[in-house]
Enzyme design. Structure first.
Site, PDB file in Angstrom:
ATOM      1  N   ASP A   1       6.300  -2.501  -7.104  1.00 17.10           N
ATOM      2  CA  ASP A   1       6.584  -3.017  -8.444  1.00 17.10           C
ATOM      3  C   ASP A   1       7.543  -2.102  -9.198  1.00 17.10           C
ATOM      4  OD1 ASP A   1       4.934  -5.376  -8.589  1.00 17.10           O
ATOM      5  OD2 ASP A   1       3.197  -4.032  -8.526  1.00 17.10           O
TER       6      ASP A   1
ATOM      7  N   ASP B   1       4.494 -11.881  -5.152  1.00 22.80           N
ATOM      8  CA  ASP B   1       3.539 -11.513  -6.198  1.00 22.80           C
ATOM      9  C   ASP B   1       3.728 -12.263  -7.520  1.00 22.80           C
ATOM     10  OD1 ASP B   1       1.339 -10.148  -7.199  1.00 22.80           O
ATOM     11  OD2 ASP B   1       2.512  -8.459  -7.917  1.00 22.80           O
TER      12      ASP B   1
ATOM     13  N   HIS C   1       4.854  -3.629  -1.117  1.00 26.33           N
ATOM     14  CA  HIS C   1       5.248  -4.328  -2.355  1.00 26.33           C
ATOM     15  C   HIS C   1       5.355  -3.290  -3.467  1.00 26.33           C
ATOM     16  CE1 HIS C   1       5.643  -7.268  -5.459  1.00 26.33           C
ATOM     17  NE2 HIS C   1       4.593  -6.782  -6.095  1.00 26.33           N
TER      18      HIS C   1
HETATM   19 ZN   LIG Z   1       3.962  -7.066  -8.111  1.00 26.99          ZN
END
Ligand SMILES: [Zn+2]
Ligand SMILES: *[C@@H]1O[C@H](CO)[C@@H](O)[C@H](O)[C@H]1NC(C)=O
Length: 999
Positions: free
Chosen positions: A57, A179, A55
């Site tokens: 960001d 998320d 994941h």
């Molecule tokens: Zn995130």
């Protein structure tokens, strides 16, 4: 589940035969992408889909570039470039392994650095389904605080690049919002229209999750709109691996040791923990398939590290399977997991109609503060979107483009995509990250300005009759934007004797706008291109605005005039001339303007307004009532300290009970300037021709731990019900202290009732309706009957608490002033002969979201007459206006003779008696600079031809038929050469249009 009951037993009886045999059972000779290339689950076993993922960001504790390249590692150890380098190498070395990649912003940063040889190897990985794109939008936007136009744009960007690069095998089938902190129904609707088959999410409210686990409802079919169902799965363990199975340099878990000769041997223990976990998970799922997300934030910088342990895990499970273990573990992907669920017969799924908003992770941690955090960034995002749409349109409208015109747009497209990221729009980042987002947007705006200037010059000069002036003689015009208009500042208008203001209207409708331009005192003339001199007024800028620290000038007036008949996709220019000398002006002004305010003690209550709407103020200078021709309401508005997101939150407290006011009335506008204290003020304004009021608030700088709300208390009997928009589009009905899906435990009476507002919050009773429209994302609620509140500013000191969305110091850490606008719309609920109040709200909302942009050009010594003769001072890109309930959502260049265009119906079913009807129009002869030669419809993100889109459907518990229809109705008649386009309520249709330039 039955199949697993013997698992623990078998796991304990470890057996060691045939250690050398590596499983061959999943190996296939021919590998393909898509569902056909998925591993086949075993019907008599628990199938464990092991999904390696990372994941990444797009900015959080570091900037996007720092995360990609791996600098400032001290702050957060991560390098996405290294992740992709490493993962691709590992995938190339073993055909069994699979990986998913999600964030297109990073993937294409990486892709652009690779050799052709590696690129073709990666293409093969994609073609064989070993590397699968999931999500695929530029970034993973937040579900609550993103606007639908920007969501669609950033999916179009990511999915378009994937299609261009990889074709069909690169098209993601799964929406992946693992998320983000909320999940809206509008977002889910949009992904159905993009052709996704399934949708996986991570975070939902903790109570909701407990109930879903109890009732085996983690996976469901979400009804998101008409013919728009989507299979939606809440991941059992967020997006994390089972405890003890994070085999990454970023994790501390022990690796799997299967060497029996070492005291560190832990295989049995590891397997036992694994089996225990999957048994728990499978016991709450409906099929004999489960998905395990193997990865976390920024994992796989050393992919072998993780993969080799997963290899070992799978190998030993395989071995035990041959000894009777009923567990089948294999590398998989979310789409293969979805396909496995789909292929199960006799399973039905629960349904959902509401949304996953808001979210609490514990009784006292509500992810609702972020709806309002960083108000200035949230506004800048909206302005940037407005500029992007204008840039795309103007690039479409003219034949000769600057070189790099697409690249110029891409800068802003990409920056807008990045700012949609769930930590960015939410404001869950530190000040220097905010600055980096702002930097990217500013670069995009500057690049796009090149396109805009070129197009406007072509239209205004080359299309004109060229009498005496031609751009090619080096007299090209500047079209400057005044970025500081929101603090009433603009260099050209303040310091030029003659200047041109060009209003570009990005709507598919002609429109009007009151124009406000900062000027110094004096006499002016305002001309349009044909009728000559126009009415204008000078309105003093409120002293509270003049005081703002980032304001550099002492300009004290705004010149206001009424621009009418602004053409669709077109502009109109005005010529402004100062009649008095600037030098004498400077000294003449301030004394008068800095007068003390006229207090209402002397003047008593007063009313401002026009034939449509009147607002009355009391002796304290506060709003007291509102009236239209038909209805009235009591309405008190003031600002309050809120304690919504503070521990031991208490009732909001009024900041001051009395405002100093100054009342301004003239031919064009009535204004009440309210000053509450040194950091809080507001202008309430009603223009003569508008049926709504504007409230312009200036709040800040504020202290740490302050949260400021504006609150409207009315006598509307709203019965605990209020309405909020979903990503600026669908309307959601909210009920105080209530969730549709479960019985809410009321642990945080305020925070739990806060909802994200992208455009509107409204209340109503049998006779009246009252709405506030916003100019950016804000949190809002109705905590009492008749009341509406919106959080306008907040600044908390706690940094990065578990629910960091709750926290954040605003820009530069000083909680600096924010200026914004609320639109006050009030009207009758009775069946009206004219447009309903709801329709009125929709129209105002559209107008405010994409208002006309002001470009300024210094005219120096040019006279009005010469200006009028020399330039093409009005232009329309369209020969008609679209029907009022149709919105031109997108108009952007694809190639030299093709554009991407989207139309939407902006009303919901039954929202308005007239405007909610289906509508149709013809695209033939609509544009003035080119002729449409063909149109072809695509899915919403324009990465697939609509007729080729087929979505998986799933049976629900409530559907009568075996399979419910999740497929979009395709119009019976292909409209390829007909160009007739029809829209049902809330429908969006996307077309690739080919055209020829008119000569
Ligand atoms: Zn995130
Ligand atoms: C997607 O890519 C394929 C393969 O390059 C291409 O044929 C197709 O036209 C593209 N689809 C759209 C809608 O652009």
């Amino acid at each position: 589940m039955k199949v697993i009951s013997s698992v623990i037993l078998l796991a304990a009886s470890f057996c060691c035969q045939e250690a050398a045999i590596v499983s061959q059972q999943h190996k296939r000779v021919e590998r393909t992408c898509g569902y056909d290339g998925c591993p086949k689950p075993k019907s008599d076993m628990l199938n464990v889909h092991i999904v390696p993922h990372t994941h990444d960001d797009a900015g959080w504790r570091r900037t996007v570039d720092q995360y990609f390249y791996g600098t400032k590692m001290k702050l957060h150890k991560a390098s996405v470039r290294t992740i992709l380098d490493s993962v691709i190498k590992t995938l190339l070395s073993d055909p069994e392994k699979r990986f998913i990649y999600v964030e297109s912003v990073y993937f294409f940063k990486w892709w652009n650095l690779q050799t052709d040889e590696l690129k073709s190897q990666v293409k093969q990985l994609v073609n064989e389904g070993r590397l699968e794109f999931v999500g695929g939008s530029w970034t993973m936007n937040d579900g609550a605080v993103a606007h639908y136009q920007s969501i669609i744009d950033q999916f179009t960007l990511g999915l378009g690049k994937l299609n261009d690069t990889f074709g069909e095998c690169g098209r993601p089938k799964i929406a992946w919002q693992i998320d983000p902190f909320s999940h809206s129904r509008e977002f889910a609707f949009l992904v159905t229209q993009m052709g996704y088959d399934g949708f996986f999410i991570g975070r939902i409210d903790y109570e909701d999750k407990i109930n879903r686990i109890k009732n085996r409802n983690l996976e469901m079919v979400w009804h998101t709109g008409a013919n728009a169902d989507i299979f939606t799965g809440v991941l059992y363990n967020l997006y994390h691996p089972p405890p003890g199975f994070c085999f990454d340099v970023l994790c501390d878990d022990d690796l799997i040791v299967d060497d029996i000769n070492t005291p560190e041997y832990n295989l049995d223990k590891k397997l036992e923990a694994f089996f225990e976990f999957i048994e728990k998970q499978s016991s709450v799922m409906r099929t004999n398939n489960i998905i395990l997300t193997m990865g976390r934030d920024f994992t796989y910088m050393n992919a072998d590290y993780y993969f080799s342990n997963l290899d070992r895990l799978i190998k030993h499970i395989d071995k035990r399977q041959r000894n009777g273990l009923k567990v089948n573990a294999f590398y998989s992907t979310p789409s293969c997991y979805l396909k496995a669920l789909h292929d199960q017969t006799g399973i039905t799924w629960p349904t959902k109609n509401d949304d996953f908003v808001p979210t609490a992770s514990t009784p006292h941690e509500y992810w609702t503060g972020y709806f309002s955090s960083r108000p200035t960034l949230k506004r800048f995002e909206r302005v940037s979107n407005q500029y992007l749409q204008i840039c795309k349109q103007l690039t479409v409208l003219t034949k000769n483009k600057v070189s790099n015109s697409q690249k110029n747009i891409d800068h802003l497209r990409e920056a807008m995509g990045i700012i949609q990221h769930h930590d960015a729009t939410s404001g869950a980042v530190r000040p220097y990250i905010v600055n980096d987002y702002a930097r990217l947007l500013q670069i995009g705006i500057d690049k796009c300005s090149e396109n805009i200037e070129e197009s406007l010059n072509q239209l205004i000069i080359d299309n004109g009759n060229n009498s005496g002036i031609s751009r090619h003689e080096g007299v090209g015009l500047d079209f400057k934007s005044c970025a500081d208009l929101n603090i009433s500042s603009c260099e050209i208008s303040e310091n030029s004797h003659r200047f041109m203001v060009t209003l570009y209207n990005p709507l598919g409708h002609s429109t009007h706008q009151y124009v406000r331009i900062p000027v110094r005192n004096g006499k002016f003339e305002v001309f349009d291109h044909k009728n000559g001199s126009m009415t204008y007024v000078l309105v003093p800028i409120p002293s509270d605005v003049r005081r703002l620290s980032n304001r550099e000038n002492d300009t004290v007036f705004e010149l206001v005039f009424f621009a009418t008949d602004l053409p669709p996709l077109g502009y109109k220019s005005y010529f402004l001339e100062r009649k008095s000398n600037l030098a004498t002006v400077k000294s003449e002004v301030p004394a008068k303007i800095q007068d003390e305010f006229i207090t209402t003690d002397a003047n008593g209550p007063f009313t401002i307004g026009n034939q449509y709407l009147n607002l009355t103020f009391d002796v304290n200078g506060l709003l007291e009532s509102a009236a239209t021709e038909e209805v009235q309401m009591k309405v008190r508005q003031n600002f309050y300290f809120s304690y919504t997101f503070r521990p031991n939150g208490t009732q909001a407290s009024q900041i001051v009970a009395k405002a100093n006011v100054r009342l301004i009335r003239n031919k064009l506008v009535d204004e009440v300037h309210q000053t509450f204290n040194s950091w809080l003020s507001q202008v309430i304004r009603i223009y003569k021709a508008e049926n709504y009021a504007e409230l312009h608030w200036v709040v800040g700088p504020i202290d740490v731990d302050h949260e400021i709300i504006t609150k409207f208390d009315t006598d509307i009997k709203s019965n605990g019900v209020f309405f909020t928009d979903s990503n600026g589009r669908q309307t959601m009905k909210r009920k105080l202290n209530h969730r549709d899906t479960w019985n809410l435990t009321l642990s945080e009476p305020t925070a739990s009732n806060y909802y994200p507002i992208q455009s509107k919050i409204a209340i109503e009773d049998n006779t009246r309706r009252f709405a506030i429209l916003t100019d950016r994302s804000q949190g809002g609620s109705s905590l009492k009957d008749g009341s509406i509140e919106l959080m306008v500013h907040r600044r908390l000191s706690i940094d990065e608490s578990p629910t960091f969305g709750k926290t954040s110091n605003d820009m530069a850490g000083n909680g600096r002033a924010a200026r914004g606008t609320h639109y006050f719309v009030f009207g009758s609920k009775k069946i009206a002969t004219k447009a309903s109040t709801e329709a009125n709200e929709r129209f105002i909302q559209r107008q405010m979201f994409l208002s006309s942009w002001l470009f300024f050009s210094n005219m120096r010594h040019l006279s009005y007459d010469l200006w009028r003769k020399s330039y093409e001072n009005t232009f329309s890109g369209m020969s008609i206006s679209f029907p009022k309930n149709v919105n031109l959502l997108t108009c952007e260049p694809l190639g030299p003779n093709s554009i991407l265009i989207r139309f939407e119906h902006i009303f919901e079913e039954n929202e308005d008696k007239f405007y909610s009807r289906p509508v149709s129009f013809n695209l033939r002869n609509v544009f003035t600079t080119f002729d449409v030669t063909s149109i072809r419809e695509t899915t919403l993100a324009a990465n697939q031809w609509l007729e080729e889109s087929k979505r998986l459907s799933f049976s629900t518990e409530t559907s009568d038929a075996n399979k419910i229809n999740t497929e979009r109705e395709i119009d019976a008649k292909p409209n390829d050469d007909d160009f007739e386009i029809s829209l049902k309520p809330m429908e969006i249709r996307t077309f690739i249009v080919e055209f020829e330039w008119r000569t």
